[in-house]
Design an enzyme around this catalytic site. Structure first.
Site, mmCIF file in Angstrom:
data_model
loop_
_atom_site.group_PDB
_atom_site.id
_atom_site.type_symbol
_atom_site.label_atom_id
_atom_site.label_comp_id
_atom_site.label_asym_id
_atom_site.label_seq_id
_atom_site.Cartn_x
_atom_site.Cartn_y
_atom_site.Cartn_z
ATOM 1 N N HIS A 25 0.808 -1.230 0.000
ATOM 2 C CA HIS A 25 0.000 0.000 0.000
ATOM 3 C C HIS A 25 0.841 1.281 0.000
ATOM 4 C CE1 HIS A 25 -4.102 -1.766 0.499
ATOM 5 N NE2 HIS A 25 -3.315 -2.811 0.665
ATOM 6 N N GLY A 112 -8.705 -12.641 -8.773
ATOM 7 C CA GLY A 112 -8.946 -12.082 -7.441
ATOM 8 C C GLY A 112 -8.115 -12.722 -6.338
ATOM 9 N N SER A 117 -4.293 -10.417 -11.402
ATOM 10 C CA SER A 117 -4.819 -10.826 -12.697
ATOM 11 C C SER A 117 -5.435 -9.620 -13.399
ATOM 12 C CB SER A 117 -5.859 -11.922 -12.522
ATOM 13 O OG SER A 117 -6.831 -11.514 -11.586
ATOM 14 N N GLU A 150 -8.620 1.016 -14.537
ATOM 15 C CA GLU A 150 -9.095 0.404 -13.284
ATOM 16 C C GLU A 150 -9.789 1.458 -12.405
ATOM 17 O OE1 GLU A 150 -7.083 -2.829 -12.082
ATOM 18 O OE2 GLU A 150 -7.859 -2.892 -10.058
ATOM 19 N N ASP A 162 1.071 -2.672 -9.760
ATOM 20 C CA ASP A 162 0.739 -3.927 -10.436
ATOM 21 C C ASP A 162 0.966 -3.821 -11.937
ATOM 22 O OD1 ASP A 162 -0.089 -4.537 -7.924
ATOM 23 O OD2 ASP A 162 -2.233 -4.499 -8.364
#
Ligand code: GLA
Length: 384
Positions: A25, A112, A117, A150, A162
């Protein structure tokens, strides 16, 4: 599009998932992360279909078809479709060179599970369309537009890690990425007798996306408070432990804990990068445990299943590091484990997890691997 199994692609794209050794994070706080692309991928077969604006997408895993009119893109109520639609929208915002295409997608990545993914799907599609129509977008633009997709179509206000790792990864290397400058260094990973073992809890608790966004807002709230004293601060990346201690009384205890975790985690990632450069895997592994404790008690995004798996490893001297990965509230742990103990350990932890939660876990090894890549299929290959 022909739904039979004789699809003749012009190009094939492989887009990997990622692991993140440490830097949980920190990406959306402009901090440091230490991820790697992995040898589990989503594969895309792509070809132009001669139409101006009709795109046919087949997901083999879901066994579903999606037809998109490039002139009429809008969010869908079907979750997986938004990854496709979001990427197309972002590409159209940046280029007018896209036309109709057909695409078949198949995935080796559990959806998930914390191996990203979603980034693999977004980046692989963006990369493939960029190649198919020669749009001229750079790798960095592909990572950024995939992240924007996203945010806008999926609704998770994720960081860049990611997508970046999926696109820029390299074999046997870890990326030491500065999410502020978006510059990275590659650090070779010499695992020798150790392996990276991923253990999937096979749980995904509700509200993981909204909790994720809440954490991001809490960090922003913390920055607002810090700015009362330090006006030039724009993210937790610029905050030291001393600065944070000075404003502690101005913050709620919850916001303070969130900020403290991020500031400490940024320090840990930099230390971890140094340990990795010196090939000191044992010290590196200890930082993974500290990261997990921070995510569990300060950032509060772990869950019983993840904690169980990490705790189970703690008294085993052949496991040198373990922590939860990804957004939180489920998904996988990443473990660094001696190769001679993997089978026995997997069997024991699976049994213990089954006894405790009545859930079957999945355990598998991964390797730091290369990022998104493609292969052009020549006419000759098509005939074979
Ligand atoms: C998810 C997000 C990333 C990152 C991680 C947590 O995977 O997509 O941007 O914030 O969680 O480290």
């Amino acid at each position: 599009m022909n739904k039979e199994n004789n699809f003749n692609p012009e190009i094939i794209v492989a887009s990997p998932g990622r692991i993140n050794f440490i830097g949980g994070h920190t990406d959306y706080n402009n901090g440091f992360v230490l991820p790697a692309a992995i040898d589990k991928k989503i594969n895309f077969q792509l070809r132009k279909n001669g139409t101006a604006n009709i795109c046919n997408v087949h997901s083999e895993n879901y066994n579903k078809f999606l037809v998109v009119d490039l002139n009429k893109i809008e969010p869908s109520i079907e979750g997986w479709e938004n990854y496709i639609l979001g990427v197309l929208q972002q590409l159209l915002n940046r280029s007018d060179g896209i036309m109709g295409f057909d695409c078949v997608i198949s995935s080796e990545l559990a959806i998930g599970s914390g191996l990203s993914s979603s980034a693999a799907l977004e980046c692989g599609l963006a990369y493939g369309i960029n190649e198919l129509f020669n749009l001229g977008l750079s790798k960095l633009e592909i990572a950024k537009l995939s992240r924007d997709a996203e945010h806008e179509y999926v609704g998770t206000k994720c960081g860049i890690m990611d997508q970046y790792a999926s696109v820029f990864g390299e074999e046997n290397k870890v990326l030491f990425l500065d999410c502020h400058s978006l510059k990275y260094k590659l650090i070779p990973m010499y695992l020798t007798d150790y392996k990276v073992l991923i253990i999937n809890t096979n749980v995904e608790h509700n509200l993981s996306s909204s909790n994720y966004n809440t954490r991001r807002e809490q960090c922003e709230d913390g920055v607002e408070v810090i700015r009362r004293k330090y006006k030039s601060v724009s993210s937790l990346r610029e905050v030291t432990l001393k600065m944070l201690a000075e404003v502690k009384e101005l913050m709620s205890p919850v916001i303070y804990q969130r900020c403290l975790y991020i500031v400490e985690e940024n320090i840990r990632v930099q230390k971890a990068a140094d340990y990795l450069k010196n090939n000191d895997l044992k010290e590196f592994g200890k930082l993974l445990y500290q990261c997990h404790e921070g995510l569990r008690y300060q950032y509060e995004i772990s869950c019983d299943e993840l904690d169980f798996l990490v705790d189970f490893s703690k008294d085993k001297e052949f496991v040198i590091g373990s922590r939860m990965m990804g957004g939180g509230f489920g998904g996988c742990t990443v473990n660094i484990i001696h190769k001679d103990f993997i089978d026995d350990y997997t069997q024991k932890i699976s049994q213990a997890y089954q006894d405790r939660f009545h859930i079957k876990l999945d355990a598998f090894q991964v390797m730091p691997s290369k990022g998104t890549s493609h292969q052009v299929i020549t006419v000759q290959e098509k005939k074979l």
